[in-house]
Design a protein around this motif. Structure first.
Motif, short mmCIF file in Angstrom:
data_model
loop_
_atom_site.label_atom_id
_atom_site.label_comp_id
_atom_site.label_asym_id
_atom_site.label_seq_id
_atom_site.Cartn_x
_atom_site.Cartn_y
_atom_site.Cartn_z
N ALA A 239 0.84 -1.21 0.00
CA ALA A 239 0.00 0.00 0.00
C ALA A 239 0.87 1.25 0.00
O ALA A 239 0.58 2.23 -0.71
N ARG A 240 1.94 1.24 0.79
CA ARG A 240 2.84 2.40 0.80
C ARG A 240 3.60 2.52 -0.52
O ARG A 240 3.86 3.62 -1.01
N ALA A 241 3.95 1.37 -1.09
CA ALA A 241 4.64 1.40 -2.39
C ALA A 241 3.74 1.95 -3.47
O ALA A 241 4.18 2.68 -4.36
N ALA A 242 2.45 1.61 -3.42
CA ALA A 242 1.50 2.12 -4.41
C ALA A 242 1.41 3.64 -4.33
O ALA A 242 1.40 4.33 -5.35
N LEU A 243 1.36 4.17 -3.13
CA LEU A 243 1.32 5.62 -2.95
C LEU A 243 2.57 6.27 -3.53
O LEU A 243 2.49 7.30 -4.22
N ALA A 244 3.73 5.66 -3.29
CA ALA A 244 4.97 6.20 -3.83
C ALA A 244 5.00 6.12 -5.35
O ALA A 244 5.47 7.03 -6.03
N GLU A 245 4.48 5.03 -5.89
CA GLU A 245 4.46 4.85 -7.35
C GLU A 245 3.62 5.91 -8.02
O GLU A 245 3.96 6.40 -9.10
N ALA A 246 2.53 6.30 -7.39
CA ALA A 246 1.64 7.30 -7.99
C ALA A 246 2.36 8.64 -8.13
O ALA A 246 2.17 9.35 -9.11
N GLY A 247 3.17 8.98 -7.14
CA GLY A 247 3.92 10.23 -7.18
C GLY A 247 3.13 11.42 -6.70
O GLY A 247 1.89 11.38 -6.59
N LEU A 248 3.83 12.48 -6.40
CA LEU A 248 3.20 13.70 -5.86
C LEU A 248 2.33 14.40 -6.89
O LEU A 248 1.45 15.20 -6.51
N ASP A 249 2.53 14.11 -8.16
CA ASP A 249 1.77 14.79 -9.20
C ASP A 249 0.48 14.06 -9.56
O ASP A 249 -0.27 14.52 -10.43
N ALA A 250 0.21 12.94 -8.89
CA ALA A 250 -1.03 12.22 -9.18
C ALA A 250 -2.23 13.08 -8.80
O ALA A 250 -2.15 13.91 -7.89
#
Length: 413
Positions: A239-250
């Motif tokens: 779940a944390r990796a998914a958030l990181a994958e999305a990036g701040l610009d999501a």
């Protein structure tokens, strides 16, 4: 644990190499060229990727050849050595574990199918969204067969047709979206292995389409399943990796969803403070919602965040916060979404039991069990068992005793 971390690092390194379209032999040759040595062979690269060794001295050269920030590689190596107790450095290392070893989306060498265009993609997108809307009112067991037929047809269309690069990318994105709803439906039907497999296909499609938020949605959906099926730590990391994958610009609306999944994963792992923090971050993100949210995030709303708040509070045994929220949401929730209503009532029943209100808990439990009996949903059936098991602590209460008498057989189902 140390062996597992090295294996994860090896899988991550192999993924980076494949993304760069290099063989092990080619990578070894390039590393020799940039380092000025001839001592590295393909066999050594293979050892790295099997997790037998960590390429300590080679990390700067690997970063240069594969176009990866050296700091990222060093953090991954530190995690593999056991020097970091936190989650792996970021999304790619975890997501590397999810990609099928053989790409089911690889185009055929010779494509004999018709040429497709943007209208074909638009038609598929409409059908994909139709499945999302159908999932709002139908259970997984009712939708499994048609959604998987659609997914197989979409994958065949991509592999066999001819199209421009832009159309191909758009088609891959729709395959990713279809895989997400297919995985969600399979999970609801209790077909967890099938769901995980199709989530993996979707992740690969979304990655090939260059769609980070969609990758995150698929990975987060799988993380949610893992958190709910006894793999809480893996679910939390993912779940944390998914958030990181999305990036701040999501898009902000999608980040709200990803923070909510992180909150739930923390709650399932019994980590109260990080869960509460993630809930706050979800609300902050939604307050900044923009117009760029993808169609698959149509259902993310302040009301749905309140539901997750209440579920997290229930999971953390904070009924004084959970009961008012769930009561309020249920008073105005769309009754046609019968599965969600039953699920939310199941959390309300548990929260009422935690609040030492067994009579009310028994009333809600009866509603949950009655509703779940008419649904082809493993989620509602599982929640019904959880509620009845929780009520066993109040067997001396007449209302509870009656519910357990009438529906106790559900516990052995």
């Amino acid at each position: 644990m140390a062996d597992e971390r090295r294996r994860q690092f090896g899988a991550y390194l192999a993924r980076l190499r494949r993304d760069a379209h290099k063989s092990q032999r080619q990578l070894a040759a390039l590393l020799c060229a940039v380092s000025g040595t001839q001592s590295l062979t393909r066999n050594e690269v293979s050892r790295w990727e099997r997790g037998e060794r960590i390429p300590e001295a080679w990390l700067p050269f690997i970063a240069e050849v594969l176009g990866v920030p050296v700091g990222e590689l060093e953090r991954a190596a530190a995690h593999a050595r056991g020097e970091s107790d936190g989650p792996p450095f970021g999304a790619a290392m975890i997501l590397s574990e999810l990609i099928p070893p053989r790409d089911p989306l690889a185009p055929l060498a010779t494509r004999a199918g018709r040429r497709i265009g943007s209208d074909d993609v638009a038609n598929l997108a409409a059908r994909v969204h139709g499945f999302r809307l159908a999932d709002d009112v139908l259970a997984g067991g009712d939708l499994m067969a048609p959604v998987f037929r659609e997914l197989i047809a979409a994958m065949r269309l991509y592999r066999e047709s001819t199209h421009t690069e832009a159309v191909g990318s758009a088609l891959l994105a729709q395959i990713g979206e279809l895989a997400q709803i297919a995985g969600w439906i399979a999970s609801d039907a209790g077909r967890h292995e099938k769901a995980e497999h199709v989530y993996r296909i979707g992740i690969e499609a979304a990655r090939q389409a260059g769609n980070g938020p969609l990758v995150a949605n698929l990975a987060g959906s799988l993380a949610y399943q893992l958190s709910n099926t006894g793999q809480e730590r893996v679910g939390l990391d993912l779940a944390r990796a998914a958030l990181a994958e999305a990036g701040l610009d999501a898009p902000s609306k999608t980040r709200a969803l990803f923070f909510d999944r992180v909150a739930w994963a923390h709650a399932r792992a019994g980590e109260a403070q990080p869960a509460m923090q993630a809930l706050g971050q979800a609300h902050d993100a939604l307050s900044k919602a923009d117009e760029d949210a993808p169609q698959w995030a149509y259902w993310v709303s302040a009301e749905e965040l309140e539901v997750m708040d209440a579920r997290v509070f229930t999971e953390l045994h904070r009924p004084l916060r959970a009961v008012p929220l769930l009561t309020d949401v249920l008073s105005r929730y769309d009754a046609t979404h019968a599965r969600e209503v039953a699920l939310y009532r199941s959390w309300l029943a548990v929260a009422l039991a935690d609040a030492n209100e067994p009579e009310q808990a028994a009333e809600e439990a009866r509603r949950v069990v009655s509703a779940s009996a008419d649904m082809a949903s493993d989620r509602t059936a599982s929640r019904a068992r959880v509620v009845l098991q929780r009520l066993r602590d109040f067997e001396e209460v007449p209302e509870v005793r009656d519910v357990l008498h009438d529906h106790g057989h559900v516990l052995s189902a």
